[in-house]
Design a protein around this motif. Structure first.
Motif, short mmCIF file in Angstrom:
data_model
loop_
_atom_site.label_atom_id
_atom_site.label_comp_id
_atom_site.label_asym_id
_atom_site.label_seq_id
_atom_site.Cartn_x
_atom_site.Cartn_y
_atom_site.Cartn_z
N LEU A 7 0.83 -1.20 0.00
CA LEU A 7 0.00 0.00 0.00
C LEU A 7 0.87 1.26 0.00
CD1 LEU A 7 -2.95 0.95 0.07
CD2 LEU A 7 -2.79 0.93 2.56
N LEU A 8 1.95 1.25 0.77
CA LEU A 8 2.88 2.38 0.81
C LEU A 8 3.53 2.58 -0.56
CD1 LEU A 8 4.35 4.60 2.41
CD2 LEU A 8 6.02 2.86 3.12
N GLN A 11 0.88 4.16 -2.84
CA GLN A 11 0.68 5.54 -2.41
C GLN A 11 1.87 6.42 -2.84
OE1 GLN A 11 0.60 6.04 1.87
NE2 GLN A 11 -0.73 7.81 1.73
N THR A 12 3.07 5.90 -2.67
CA THR A 12 4.27 6.65 -3.03
C THR A 12 4.34 6.90 -4.53
OG1 THR A 12 5.45 5.75 -1.13
CG2 THR A 12 6.81 6.64 -2.91
N ILE A 14 1.84 7.15 -6.66
CA ILE A 14 0.84 8.18 -7.00
C ILE A 14 1.31 9.56 -6.54
CG2 ILE A 14 -1.51 8.98 -6.48
CD1 ILE A 14 -2.26 5.92 -6.34
N LEU A 15 1.84 9.63 -5.33
CA LEU A 15 2.32 10.91 -4.80
C LEU A 15 3.49 11.46 -5.63
CD1 LEU A 15 2.12 10.31 -0.97
CD2 LEU A 15 0.84 12.01 -2.28
N LEU A 84 4.55 11.96 3.57
CA LEU A 84 4.26 10.67 4.20
C LEU A 84 4.58 10.70 5.70
CD1 LEU A 84 5.54 8.32 1.37
CD2 LEU A 84 3.15 8.64 2.09
N ARG A 87 1.87 12.80 7.50
CA ARG A 87 0.63 12.03 7.68
C ARG A 87 0.72 11.13 8.91
NH1 ARG A 87 -4.04 11.85 4.43
NH2 ARG A 87 -4.05 9.76 5.23
#
Length: 139
Positions: A7-8, A11-12, A14-15, A84, A87
């Motif tokens: 998941l990280l 997410q990374t 996309i970011l 990250l 958050r």
């Protein structure tokens, strides 16, 4: 990889795309306030849990940035890692530096520090003179 790491990674990825687009499309002075408090510093000491989190984020950001179809160099990496960490309510300081290149041109570099650990951009940072810092102090 366990599901949290997967998941990280997603997410990374996309970011990295969002931050790269932000850098290309929006003037720096417009997104500068979102980088943190200008000329402030985060703590130099953190506990082992924070260092583990920061190290994992740094490793994932470094790995993912090598595989993006767009350029994800030091500023993208530092901004993504800072986001990250923020958050997760982990304070960090993003540094911007400049140095003269071999042909007299200016080179720029960005790195991120959490506690005493350099999360991203450690390799070349010693060659650069710091010109700005932005601390994420929210915990």
């Amino acid at each position: 990889m366990n599901w949290r790491t997967q998941l990280l990674v997603i997410q990374t990825f996309i970011l990295c795309g969002i931050v790269r687009a932000l850098i290309l499309l929006i003037p720096f002075k417009k997104f500068r306030p979102y980088l943190g408090e200008h000329n402030a510093d985060s703590n130099l000491e953190e506990d082992i849990y924070v260092y583990r989190q920061a190290k994992k984020i740094g490793q994932v950001v470094s790995m993912v940035s090598r595989y993006t179809p767009w350029e994800s160099k030091c500023l993208v990496q530092a901004m993504v890692a800072q986001y990250l960490l923020k958050r997760r309510k982990i304070p960090a300081t993003l540094y911007l530096g400049v140095a003269k290149g071999s042909e007299g041109d200016l080179k720029a570099h960005a790195w991120l520090r959490c506690g005493q650990m350099i999360v991203t951009g450690d390799g070349a940072r010693m060659r650069y003179k710091e010109v700005a810092r932005f601390a994420n102090l929210a915990v």
